[in-house]
Write a protein that holds these residues in place. Structure first.
Motif, PDB file in Angstrom:
ATOM      1  N   ALA A 219       0.816  -1.219   0.000  1.00  0.00           N
ATOM      2  CA  ALA A 219       0.000   0.000   0.000  1.00  0.00           C
ATOM      3  C   ALA A 219       0.847   1.264   0.000  1.00  0.00           C
ATOM      4  O   ALA A 219       0.364   2.338  -0.381  1.00  0.00           O
ATOM      5  CB  ALA A 219      -0.931   0.010   1.210  1.00  0.00           C
ATOM      6  N   GLU A 220       2.107   1.175   0.407  1.00  0.00           N
ATOM      7  CA  GLU A 220       2.934   2.378   0.510  1.00  0.00           C
ATOM      8  C   GLU A 220       3.159   3.060  -0.835  1.00  0.00           C
ATOM      9  O   GLU A 220       3.144   4.281  -0.928  1.00  0.00           O
ATOM     10  CB  GLU A 220       4.274   2.035   1.146  1.00  0.00           C
ATOM     11  N   HIS A 221       3.364   2.244  -1.891  1.00  0.00           N
ATOM     12  CA  HIS A 221       3.643   2.828  -3.209  1.00  0.00           C
ATOM     13  C   HIS A 221       2.931   2.095  -4.342  1.00  0.00           C
ATOM     14  O   HIS A 221       3.091   2.482  -5.509  1.00  0.00           O
ATOM     15  CB  HIS A 221       5.149   2.829  -3.485  1.00  0.00           C
ATOM     16  N   GLY A 222       2.206   1.042  -4.018  1.00  0.00           N
ATOM     17  CA  GLY A 222       1.568   0.244  -5.051  1.00  0.00           C
ATOM     18  C   GLY A 222       0.610   1.049  -5.919  1.00  0.00           C
ATOM     19  O   GLY A 222      -0.251   1.774  -5.428  1.00  0.00           O
ATOM     20  N   ARG A 223       0.802   0.953  -7.236  1.00  0.00           N
ATOM     21  CA  ARG A 223      -0.007   1.657  -8.232  1.00  0.00           C
ATOM     22  C   ARG A 223       0.090   3.175  -8.122  1.00  0.00           C
ATOM     23  O   ARG A 223      -0.805   3.886  -8.602  1.00  0.00           O
ATOM     24  CB  ARG A 223      -1.474   1.215  -8.146  1.00  0.00           C
ATOM     25  N   CYS A 224       1.136   3.683  -7.494  1.00  0.00           N
ATOM     26  CA  CYS A 224       1.368   5.127  -7.457  1.00  0.00           C
ATOM     27  C   CYS A 224       2.144   5.529  -8.718  1.00  0.00           C
ATOM     28  O   CYS A 224       2.956   4.756  -9.218  1.00  0.00           O
ATOM     29  CB  CYS A 224       2.163   5.529  -6.215  1.00  0.00           C
ATOM     30  N   PRO A 225       1.949   6.736  -9.243  1.00  0.00           N
ATOM     31  CA  PRO A 225       2.621   7.145 -10.486  1.00  0.00           C
ATOM     32  C   PRO A 225       4.128   7.343 -10.279  1.00  0.00           C
ATOM     33  O   PRO A 225       4.561   7.776  -9.205  1.00  0.00           O
ATOM     34  CB  PRO A 225       1.937   8.470 -10.839  1.00  0.00           C
ATOM     35  N   PHE A 238      -5.321   5.717   5.651  1.00  0.00           N
ATOM     36  CA  PHE A 238      -6.038   6.032   6.890  1.00  0.00           C
ATOM     37  C   PHE A 238      -6.482   4.723   7.534  1.00  0.00           C
ATOM     38  O   PHE A 238      -7.181   3.919   6.914  1.00  0.00           O
ATOM     39  CB  PHE A 238      -7.229   6.939   6.595  1.00  0.00           C
ATOM     40  N   THR A 239      -6.100   4.534   8.769  1.00  0.00           N
ATOM     41  CA  THR A 239      -6.320   3.241   9.404  1.00  0.00           C
ATOM     42  C   THR A 239      -6.607   3.406  10.890  1.00  0.00           C
ATOM     43  O   THR A 239      -6.771   4.529  11.387  1.00  0.00           O
ATOM     44  CB  THR A 239      -5.086   2.332   9.169  1.00  0.00           C
ATOM     45  N   THR A 240      -6.657   2.294  11.615  1.00  0.00           N
ATOM     46  CA  THR A 240      -7.012   2.325  13.034  1.00  0.00           C
ATOM     47  C   THR A 240      -5.802   2.700  13.890  1.00  0.00           C
ATOM     48  O   THR A 240      -4.655   2.631  13.453  1.00  0.00           O
ATOM     49  CB  THR A 240      -7.518   0.953  13.487  1.00  0.00           C
ATOM     50  N   ARG A 241      -6.074   3.059  15.138  1.00  0.00           N
ATOM     51  CA  ARG A 241      -5.009   3.392  16.072  1.00  0.00           C
ATOM     52  C   ARG A 241      -4.110   2.192  16.345  1.00  0.00           C
ATOM     53  O   ARG A 241      -2.908   2.343  16.557  1.00  0.00           O
ATOM     54  CB  ARG A 241      -5.597   3.909  17.386  1.00  0.00           C
ATOM     55  N   VAL A 242      -4.698   0.999  16.332  1.00  0.00           N
ATOM     56  CA  VAL A 242      -3.913  -0.207  16.593  1.00  0.00           C
ATOM     57  C   VAL A 242      -2.878  -0.404  15.491  1.00  0.00           C
ATOM     58  O   VAL A 242      -1.695  -0.667  15.756  1.00  0.00           O
ATOM     59  CB  VAL A 242      -4.823  -1.446  16.714  1.00  0.00           C
ATOM     60  N   VAL A 243      -3.297  -0.276  14.238  1.00  0.00           N
ATOM     61  CA  VAL A 243      -2.367  -0.447  13.116  1.00  0.00           C
ATOM     62  C   VAL A 243      -1.306   0.647  13.142  1.00  0.00           C
ATOM     63  O   VAL A 243      -0.117   0.384  12.922  1.00  0.00           O
ATOM     64  CB  VAL A 243      -3.120  -0.446  11.772  1.00  0.00           C
ATOM     65  N   THR A 280      -2.451  10.985  -3.156  1.00  0.00           N
ATOM     66  CA  THR A 280      -2.651   9.539  -3.164  1.00  0.00           C
ATOM     67  C   THR A 280      -2.905   9.051  -1.752  1.00  0.00           C
ATOM     68  O   THR A 280      -1.976   8.950  -0.934  1.00  0.00           O
ATOM     69  CB  THR A 280      -1.427   8.824  -3.755  1.00  0.00           C
ATOM     70  N   THR A 281      -4.163   8.745  -1.458  1.00  0.00           N
ATOM     71  CA  THR A 281      -4.532   8.241  -0.143  1.00  0.00           C
ATOM     72  C   THR A 281      -5.496   7.068  -0.312  1.00  0.00           C
ATOM     73  O   THR A 281      -6.041   6.842  -1.395  1.00  0.00           O
ATOM     74  CB  THR A 281      -5.211   9.322   0.724  1.00  0.00           C
TER      75      THR A 281
END
Length: 297
Positions: A219-225, A238-243, A280-281
């Motif tokens: 998810a960090e860079h996948g499919r980013c230009p 955007f994710t949970t506090r646990v992650v 990109t989010t």
């Protein structure tokens, strides 16, 4: 024309930029204590064979593989204010996940220098993003990661120059660390002849946790230009506090790439200042995974 990450950062007040770069031993050690404490709890759960202990194997594995995010931060010398704490934490975390710290530091710095550049980013030149269901499932399984780690460790120990992004001056240190790590691994593996503790508390959990790390990293860079603007070539999820806690706030990845000298504990605040122009989010890892797999061949 869209705004760039450098323009966004320059627009921040100088005193704010300086404060956001302030490192803290207390914040780093407190977070590390929590991570190690959670590992101790799940490890004891497994060792005692308590109810639902197979689930503990997965939780323990996730905590183990996400020591990667600590090692990653240590390459930037940001988790702690004291330099030797960053070095020792980086080496220890790298040893636990079979990723020598000295090598990874230069690998990762090259990634920052050439983010998402197909010709120069080592994350792409040493392993392209999966584009078919077969390569995706193989990638997410984590199995190619273990093969690459083993091959890389051997190359670091014996090859004259394991990779082009490694400066000549660090090659002796990389070789020495790889050889020390191999020797220590052999000693630890010898313990399997009289106890299975490391098998159940280290190797099996690592293998079970690796797919979660693969999904997270994709998810960090996948499919980013493949552009220079960090607001586009990197993704904040955007994710949970646990992650966020387990990953040392690295889901704020645009923020990290835009200002890698900002320590993990200041990234949420940096995000609040950078949020409007982010390009990109993704609204969660399940959303990213659904979007990514929808385009697989």
């Amino acid at each position: 024309m869209s705004v760039t990450h450098t323009e966004v950062l320059k627009a921040l007040p100088a005193e704010l930029r300086a404060r956001l770069q302030t490192r803290s031993d207390a914040r780093g050690l407190w977070h590390l204590a929590g991570h190690l404490g959670a590992l101790l709890l799940t490890g004891r759960w497994i060792a005692l064979g308590l109810a639902l202990w197979p689930i503990a194997l997965i939780l323990h594995g996730i905590l183990l593989v996400f020591l990667f995010t600590l090692q990653h931060e240590c390459t930037h010398e940001t988790p702690f204010a004291t330099p030797w704490l960053n070095r020792w934490a980086g080496h220890a975390a790298g040893f636990m996940i079979f990723q020598p710290f000295t090598w990874f530091r230069y690998f990762h710095l090259a990634h920052h220098r050439h983010t998402n550049d197909p010709a120069h980013d080592p994350e792409l030149t040493e392993g392209a993003e999966p584009e078919t269901w077969r390569t995706y499932l193989w990638h997410v399984s984590g199995l190619p990661t273990w093969w690459a780690a083993l091959r890389g460790l051997v190359q670091m120990a014996i090859a004259p120059r394991p990779a082009p992004y490694l400066p000549e001056r660090v090659l002796p240190r990389i070789k020495r660390e790889a050889r020390i790590n191999i020797a220590l691994y052999l000693v630890l593996f010898a313990s399997f002849f009289w106890t299975s503790a490391l098998f159940w508390l280290w190797l099996i959990p690592l293998m079970l946790g690796q797919p979660f790390l693969r999904l997270y990293l994709l998810a960090e860079h996948g499919r980013c230009p493949p552009v220079a603007n960090m607001l586009e070539n990197t993704r904040t999820t955007f994710t949970t506090r646990v992650v966020l806690w387990v990953a040392w706030n690295m889901p704020y990845h645009i923020e990290h790439h835009s200002a890698p000298s900002v320590p993990f504990h200041h990234l949420p605040e940096l995000h609040r200042h950078m949020a409007p122009p982010l390009v990109t989010t993704s609204n969660g890892y399940s959303v990213f995974t659904k979007d990514y797999t929808a385009k697989l061949m």
